[in-house]
Motif scaffolding. Structure first.
Motif, mmCIF file in Angstrom:
data_model
loop_
_atom_site.group_PDB
_atom_site.id
_atom_site.type_symbol
_atom_site.label_atom_id
_atom_site.label_comp_id
_atom_site.label_asym_id
_atom_site.label_seq_id
_atom_site.Cartn_x
_atom_site.Cartn_y
_atom_site.Cartn_z
ATOM 1 N N GLY A 61 5.242 -47.581 -14.216
ATOM 2 C CA GLY A 61 5.417 -48.485 -15.343
ATOM 3 C C GLY A 61 6.077 -47.802 -16.519
ATOM 4 N N MET A 62 6.155 -46.471 -16.472
ATOM 5 C CA MET A 62 6.780 -45.706 -17.548
ATOM 6 C C MET A 62 8.152 -45.173 -17.153
ATOM 7 S SD MET A 62 4.774 -45.593 -20.245
ATOM 8 C CE MET A 62 5.217 -44.103 -21.115
ATOM 9 N N VAL A 63 8.285 -44.682 -15.933
ATOM 10 C CA VAL A 63 9.566 -44.115 -15.509
ATOM 11 C C VAL A 63 10.467 -45.240 -15.008
ATOM 12 C CG1 VAL A 63 8.448 -41.950 -14.881
ATOM 13 C CG2 VAL A 63 8.816 -43.685 -13.132
ATOM 14 N N PRO A 64 11.783 -45.052 -15.031
ATOM 15 C CA PRO A 64 12.696 -46.111 -14.592
ATOM 16 C C PRO A 64 12.547 -46.428 -13.103
ATOM 17 C CG PRO A 64 13.857 -44.445 -15.884
ATOM 18 C CD PRO A 64 12.512 -43.887 -15.580
ATOM 19 N N ASP A 229 11.881 -56.349 -8.902
ATOM 20 C CA ASP A 229 10.648 -57.056 -8.556
ATOM 21 C C ASP A 229 9.860 -56.387 -7.444
ATOM 22 O OD1 ASP A 229 12.319 -57.574 -6.450
ATOM 23 O OD2 ASP A 229 12.417 -59.740 -6.739
ATOM 24 N N ASP A 230 10.455 -55.469 -6.714
ATOM 25 C CA ASP A 230 9.759 -54.759 -5.636
ATOM 26 C C ASP A 230 10.084 -53.270 -5.753
ATOM 27 O OD1 ASP A 230 8.648 -53.708 -3.347
ATOM 28 O OD2 ASP A 230 9.306 -55.345 -2.049
ATOM 29 N N LEU A 231 9.092 -52.485 -6.178
ATOM 30 C CA LEU A 231 9.319 -51.061 -6.415
ATOM 31 C C LEU A 231 9.809 -50.337 -5.174
ATOM 32 C CD1 LEU A 231 6.211 -50.163 -8.589
ATOM 33 C CD2 LEU A 231 8.588 -50.100 -9.312
ATOM 34 N N PHE A 232 9.264 -50.694 -4.029
ATOM 35 C CA PHE A 232 9.561 -49.953 -2.822
ATOM 36 C C PHE A 232 10.911 -50.334 -2.207
ATOM 37 C CE2 PHE A 232 4.984 -49.769 -3.318
ATOM 38 C CZ PHE A 232 4.778 -48.402 -3.221
ATOM 39 N N LYS A 233 11.562 -51.321 -2.792
ATOM 40 C CA LYS A 233 12.927 -51.657 -2.373
ATOM 41 C C LYS A 233 13.934 -51.325 -3.464
ATOM 42 C CE LYS A 233 11.730 -55.239 0.988
ATOM 43 N NZ LYS A 233 11.939 -56.642 1.408
ATOM 44 N N ALA A 234 13.492 -50.547 -4.465
ATOM 45 C CA ALA A 234 14.383 -50.174 -5.565
ATOM 46 C C ALA A 234 15.631 -49.438 -5.081
ATOM 47 C CB ALA A 234 13.622 -49.326 -6.587
ATOM 48 N N GLY A 248 32.996 -46.036 -9.769
ATOM 49 C CA GLY A 248 32.709 -45.363 -11.033
ATOM 50 C C GLY A 248 31.269 -45.421 -11.456
ATOM 51 N N TYR A 249 30.468 -46.274 -10.801
ATOM 52 C CA TYR A 249 29.050 -46.385 -11.135
ATOM 53 C C TYR A 249 28.210 -45.880 -9.960
ATOM 54 C CZ TYR A 249 30.295 -49.213 -15.182
ATOM 55 O OH TYR A 249 30.816 -49.638 -16.365
ATOM 56 N N ARG A 250 27.171 -45.164 -10.290
ATOM 57 C CA ARG A 250 26.258 -44.669 -9.251
ATOM 58 C C ARG A 250 24.824 -45.039 -9.645
ATOM 59 N NH1 ARG A 250 27.852 -40.146 -12.167
ATOM 60 N NH2 ARG A 250 26.146 -38.968 -13.147
ATOM 61 N N ALA A 251 23.998 -45.224 -8.640
ATOM 62 C CA ALA A 251 22.608 -45.631 -8.853
ATOM 63 C C ALA A 251 21.661 -44.495 -8.492
ATOM 64 C CB ALA A 251 22.292 -46.867 -8.018
ATOM 65 N N GLN A 252 20.609 -44.404 -9.246
ATOM 66 C CA GLN A 252 19.532 -43.452 -8.953
ATOM 67 C C GLN A 252 18.214 -44.180 -9.153
ATOM 68 O OE1 GLN A 252 19.285 -40.024 -11.525
ATOM 69 N NE2 GLN A 252 18.294 -38.777 -9.958
ATOM 70 N N ASP A 253 17.271 -43.999 -8.230
ATOM 71 C CA ASP A 253 16.008 -44.733 -8.309
ATOM 72 C C ASP A 253 14.843 -43.762 -8.429
ATOM 73 O OD1 ASP A 253 14.814 -44.342 -5.367
ATOM 74 O OD2 ASP A 253 16.970 -44.709 -5.207
ATOM 75 N N TRP A 254 13.656 -44.344 -8.584
ATOM 76 C CA TRP A 254 12.463 -43.553 -8.848
ATOM 77 C C TRP A 254 12.069 -42.644 -7.682
ATOM 78 C CZ3 TRP A 254 8.165 -43.966 -5.738
ATOM 79 C CH2 TRP A 254 8.106 -45.067 -4.896
ATOM 80 N N THR A 255 12.541 -42.930 -6.464
ATOM 81 C CA THR A 255 12.152 -42.100 -5.327
ATOM 82 C C THR A 255 12.730 -40.692 -5.418
ATOM 83 O OG1 THR A 255 14.040 -42.934 -4.035
ATOM 84 C CG2 THR A 255 11.955 -44.106 -3.814
ATOM 85 N N SER A 256 13.784 -40.520 -6.203
ATOM 86 C CA SER A 256 14.366 -39.182 -6.343
ATOM 87 C C SER A 256 13.550 -38.306 -7.288
ATOM 88 C CB SER A 256 15.805 -39.278 -6.858
ATOM 89 O OG SER A 256 15.848 -39.884 -8.138
ATOM 90 N N THR A 257 12.764 -38.916 -8.161
ATOM 91 C CA THR A 257 11.958 -38.141 -9.115
ATOM 92 C C THR A 257 10.470 -38.191 -8.794
ATOM 93 O OG1 THR A 257 11.856 -40.072 -10.587
ATOM 94 C CG2 THR A 257 13.623 -38.468 -10.969
ATOM 95 N N GLN A 258 9.980 -39.339 -8.352
ATOM 96 C CA GLN A 258 8.554 -39.497 -8.081
ATOM 97 C C GLN A 258 8.256 -39.791 -6.615
ATOM 98 O OE1 GLN A 258 6.417 -39.013 -10.568
ATOM 99 N NE2 GLN A 258 7.961 -38.911 -12.189
ATOM 100 N N GLY A 259 9.290 -39.902 -5.786
ATOM 101 C CA GLY A 259 9.090 -40.301 -4.398
ATOM 102 C C GLY A 259 8.234 -39.344 -3.594
ATOM 103 N N SER A 260 8.419 -38.046 -3.805
ATOM 104 C CA SER A 260 7.640 -37.064 -3.043
ATOM 105 C C SER A 260 6.153 -37.185 -3.333
ATOM 106 C CB SER A 260 8.127 -35.650 -3.367
ATOM 107 O OG SER A 260 8.010 -35.383 -4.751
ATOM 108 N N LEU A 261 5.820 -37.531 -4.567
ATOM 109 C CA LEU A 261 4.418 -37.698 -4.933
ATOM 110 C C LEU A 261 3.791 -38.850 -4.166
ATOM 111 C CD1 LEU A 261 1.967 -37.082 -6.742
ATOM 112 C CD2 LEU A 261 2.987 -38.568 -8.463
ATOM 113 N N PHE A 262 4.470 -39.986 -4.092
ATOM 114 C CA PHE A 262 3.922 -41.145 -3.402
ATOM 115 C C PHE A 262 3.918 -40.950 -1.889
ATOM 116 C CE2 PHE A 262 4.730 -42.839 -7.546
ATOM 117 C CZ PHE A 262 3.738 -43.789 -7.733
ATOM 118 N N GLN A 263 4.916 -40.245 -1.369
ATOM 119 C CA GLN A 263 4.904 -39.935 0.062
ATOM 120 C C GLN A 263 3.732 -39.025 0.403
ATOM 121 O OE1 GLN A 263 8.761 -38.314 0.912
ATOM 122 N NE2 GLN A 263 9.810 -40.282 0.743
#
Length: 414
Positions: A61-64, A229-234, A248-263
């Motif tokens: 709820g705090m991180v993107p 609307d669905d965190l796990f499909k971000a 020119g645009y690239r996407a980065q999601d929460w799994t790259s920063t917090q994914g290892s913790l949830f796994q």
């Protein structure tokens, strides 16, 4: 009322007082062991579900959920946000400029992640507005160099609203390998508390102040932050948005920063569930020893039933019923106690902390500052099914041994 012979005799054996008291005791031990195993599985898995839920709602709820960025800072973030919101599953899109640096005050220093945000829009993608303990998100006004920090950081530096801190951000200069620090004095305008590790590692400033700190024009931002609307499909959703925006645009999601913790948490839940299932298995297979002793004690009864015309199949079903009753009673008791414990464990721990006068789960040491519990019906059904299946399987061998009893051999010395 008509009842099948095997069911009738099996239930009579279960209710009747046995001549061998140690057999009754062993049956009781099997029931208690099975109940404790089921209780432990329900309680532990509910607590782990609670931790995962709290991590999702607090940390995520705090991180993107996801961010969209280009090779260079851009000023037309509103058009990018509009195109992103037009895509399905995207709930909100706001400007976002993250920084990494050091926070310094009176000789004390700590690393900190600083998010440059728009205070008017941040509530649509973050829970920070509901987690303020002092100050307000609206106090982050452009050009005034205000900062909001977590409660743990405020406690470490012993600072409050109105105090000054220095934010040091590294900047790579044109000279090869040269890094020059940029320093700005910020005024603390708010303190938040989410009850997680972010209370000691995250700060917020206005997105215009973040651009100033990086040496950009005030209207430039590094990326656009998305809420889906669905965190796990971000990952899937953010990739679709980046493709819709074009090259020119690239996407980065929460799994790259917090994914290892949830796994790691998911793997931990699976492994702990399997280990606890072994406890249930040990308790369930104690039924084997119990029924073997019952069969030995009831050889004469079995022989009499055989001479009266009972088939080996009926004899087998008699002891399968008896063992299954032990499993059903143990599982039912464990399920009831487990559900009650899972629904009340948070209250019990809070009462214990109040009685002891000591916080067992401090947010400065743990990600979550309490012991949450999230009882899920799917887990209860899975645990009960596993316990009942193992209890039933444990009855097969003793029941088969009973069906092989020869009447003449069993009655030879009676």
């Amino acid at each position: 009322m008509f009842r099948p012979l095997s069911l009738f005799i099996g239930l009579r054996y279960t209710r009747a007082k046995r001549r061998k008291s140690f057999i009754s005791f062993f049956s009781l031990v099997s029931m208690i062991g099975l109940a404790l195993g089921v209780l432990a599985m329900i309680l532990v898995l509910s607590v782990m579900n609670g931790f995962q839920h709290e991590m999702r709602t607090r940390i995520l709820g705090m991180v993107p959920h996801a961010t969209l960025s280009a090779e260079r800072p851009f000023s037309d973030w509103k058009s990018v946000a509009a195109k992103a919101i037009a895509q399905p599953h995207v709930l909100a899109a706001v400007p976002y400029t993250p920084l990494q640096g050091m926070l310094s005050q009176r000789g004390r220093m700590q690393p900190i992640l600083v998010d440059g945000v728009d205070p008017q829009l941040e509530r649509s993608v973050s829970i920070i507005g509901d987690r303020m303990v002092r100050g307000s998100l609206d106090d982050l006004k452009a050009g005034e160099l205000g900062m909001i920090i977590g409660e743990i950081t405020a406690h470490r530096f012993q600072i409050d609203i109105g105090d000054k801190v220095t934010l040091i951000v590294p900047e790579v200069t044109s000279a090869a390998g040269s890094i020059t620090p940029r320093m700005r004095r910020f005024t603390i305008v708010g303190i938040f508390k989410v009850g997680a590790e972010l209370d000691g590692s995250l700060g917020l400033i206005n997105v215009a102040d973040a651009a100033l700190l990086k040496g950009w024009e005030p209207n430039l931002v590094q990326s656009v932050r998305l809420a889906v609307d669905d965190l796990f499909k971000a990952p899937e959703y953010s990739h679709q948005v980046a493709q819709a925006l074009g090259n020119g645009y690239r996407a980065q999601d929460w799994t790259s920063t917090q994914g290892s913790l949830f796994q790691a948490m998911r793997m931990e839940k699976t492994m702990i569930g399997l280990l606890l299932l072994l406890i249930v298995a040990v308790a369930a297979f104690n039924i084997i020893a119990t029924l073997i002793m019952v069969v030995a004690d009831k050889k004469a009864d079995i022989a009499i039933l055989r001479t009266l015309g009972a088939t080996p199949r009926q004899i087998m079903f008699v002891f399968m019923v008896q063992g299954t009753v032990i499993g059903v009673v143990g599982t039912a008791v464990g399920t009831v106690l487990g559900v009650i414990s899972a629904l009340n464990i948070s209250t019990w721990i809070s009462a214990l902390e109040a009685l002891a006068g000591h916080k067992l789960f401090g947010s400065d040491m743990y990600f979550i500052s309490n012991l949450p519990s999230d009882l899920q019906v799917e887990d209860v059904i899975l645990i009960c099914s596993a316990a009942l299946c193992m209890s039933f399987l444990a009855t097969l061998y003793p029941a088969w041994r009973a069906s092989q009893t020869e009447p003449a051999e069993a009655l030879r010395y009676d």
